[in-house]
Design a protein around this motif. Structure first.
Motif: not given
Ligand SMILES: *Cc1c(COP(=O)(O)O)cnc(C)c1O
Length: 368
Positions: A157, A160, A181, A183
């Motif tokens: 993941d 960030e 992500s 976002f």
């Molecule tokens: C932002 C984030 C996500 C999810 O991403 P979205 O695009 O907001 O669904 C997953 N894991 C971590 C650690 C994040 O910071």
């Protein structure tokens, strides 16, 4: 008196070709998920990280869900997840019917602790999700070694950590599948958005099929499996392509801002600053500090004081095990300590040096 503008903890920066590419979408009519920008973004981002394939989706959470689904994670399986992360990491495990197994994080990197991972493994363990929290890479070698020895899969993941590196290699290039992500507050953004990266052509195809209702990629409207509509739009991807053209600038700015904060704050004994291990290049997605126990103000008080001066900040995530969907009955001391004492300071790539200065002067005044 000087006018004090509000300083947000994060804000997107669009000074590349975002508008140009967006109006190209509108003028051409290609605004849904078919269009040249989606492919361009997938290929460009995969190349940037150092993976063969990218499959763009509408959020990072959807990317996590598809990564696990594509790896056949489901009921009866366990997936090891750090206790300190954004809830989406654990939610994605729950969407598949599998069980998230929480483990504590390291005291210094705030990332999943390989020793705790090894202790949590049993015959049901299928995968581990390594979250590169706030941009600091996990101890990848130790985790990969455990994955090899026990035959479990690594999912990264990297939501960030765009541009962070582990021993000179970008994070997101180590897992069977990794996700990012896009976002609005992430290193680069597509508004909402996410991507799965992999080197495996079969996994790539499976993710693509699941992204598009489970529809056969050869026989239109034939469904072999139940899928989802998780596609990214050409509009999102158009913004993404423009952001990607400037990603080196974003990464440099993040690191520069971290350096300025560090220079200013490193002599304050009551603060713990974010680390950068010798194996790591940290993108410092959000510059996040912890207050030592002896500090004369609490984290919440400091946030309140900063806010009264127009400076936004945000608390570290709550430990997952404390919230109803993820209760474990176990304690995770590092996660709890960091969660209680940690706050992220304004870290937008657009943040000026004068504002970093101002924020640091305020912190110094409030806690010393
Ligand atoms: C932002 C984030 C996500 C999810 O991403 P979205 O695009 O907001 O669904 C997953 N894991 C971590 C650690 C994040 O910071």
């Amino acid at each position: 008196m000087e006018k004090k503008a509000f300083i947000p903890v994060a804000e997107p920066v669009f000074d590349g070709r975002e508008l140009e590419y967006l109006s190209d979408c509108i003028k051409s009519g290609w605004i849904s998920s078919i269009g040249k920008y989606v492919t361009e973004f997938e290929q460009g981002f995969a190349r940037y990280i150092g993976c063969r394939y990218g499959v763009a989706v509408h959020t990072g959470t959807a990317a996590l869900h598809l990564a696990l689904a594509a790896l056949n994670v489901g009921p009866g399986d366990e997936v090891i997840v750090p206790d300190l992360t954004f809830a989406a990491t654990a939610n994605a495990v729950l969407y598949t019917g599998a069980k998230p197994v929480l483990v504590d994080v390291q005291e210094d990197t705030w990332n999943i602790d390989p020793q705790q991972v090894e202790k949590a493994i049993n015959e049901n363990t299928k995968a581990v999700i390594a979250v590169h929290l706030y941009g600091h890479p996990c101890d990848i070698e130790a985790i990969l070694d455990i994955c090899d020895r026990y035959g479990i899969m690594l999912v990264e993941d990297a939501a960030e950590a765009h541009g962070s590196e582990y021993r000179g290699k970008k994070v997101g290039s180590f897992g069977k599948i990794s996700i990012f992500s896009f976002f609005g507050n992430k290193v680069i953004t597509t508004g909402e958005g996410g991507i799965c990266l992999t080197d495996d052509p079969d996994l790539k195809q499976r993710i693509e099929q699941l992204r598009d209702h489970g529809m056969s990629t050869i026989k239109k409207y034939w469904h072999d499996v139940v899928g989802y509509n998780y596609r990214m739009t050409n509009l999102q991807a158009a913004v993404g392509v423009a952001q990607l053209e400037r990603i080196d600038w974003f990464v440099e700015r993040k690191r520069k801002i971290a350096e300025l904060y560090k220079n200013y704050l490193e002599n304050i004994g009551d603060l713990i600053l974010p680390t950068e291990k010798d194996y790591a290049k940290n993108v410092f997605w959000m510059f996040t500090i912890c207050l030592r126990e002896q500090c004369k103000v609490s984290r919440d008080e400091l946030m309140q004081l900063l806010k009264s001066e127009g400076v936004d900040s945000r608390p570290v995530f709550f430990p997952l095990h404390m919230m109803p969907p993820y209760y474990t009955g176990k304690a995770f001391p590092n996660s709890e300590k960091i969660s209680k004492a940690g706050l992220s300071l304004p870290s937008s790539a657009a943040l000026t040096e004068q504002n970093v200065d101002r924020i640091c002067r305020l912190i110094t005044r409030f806690i010393t």
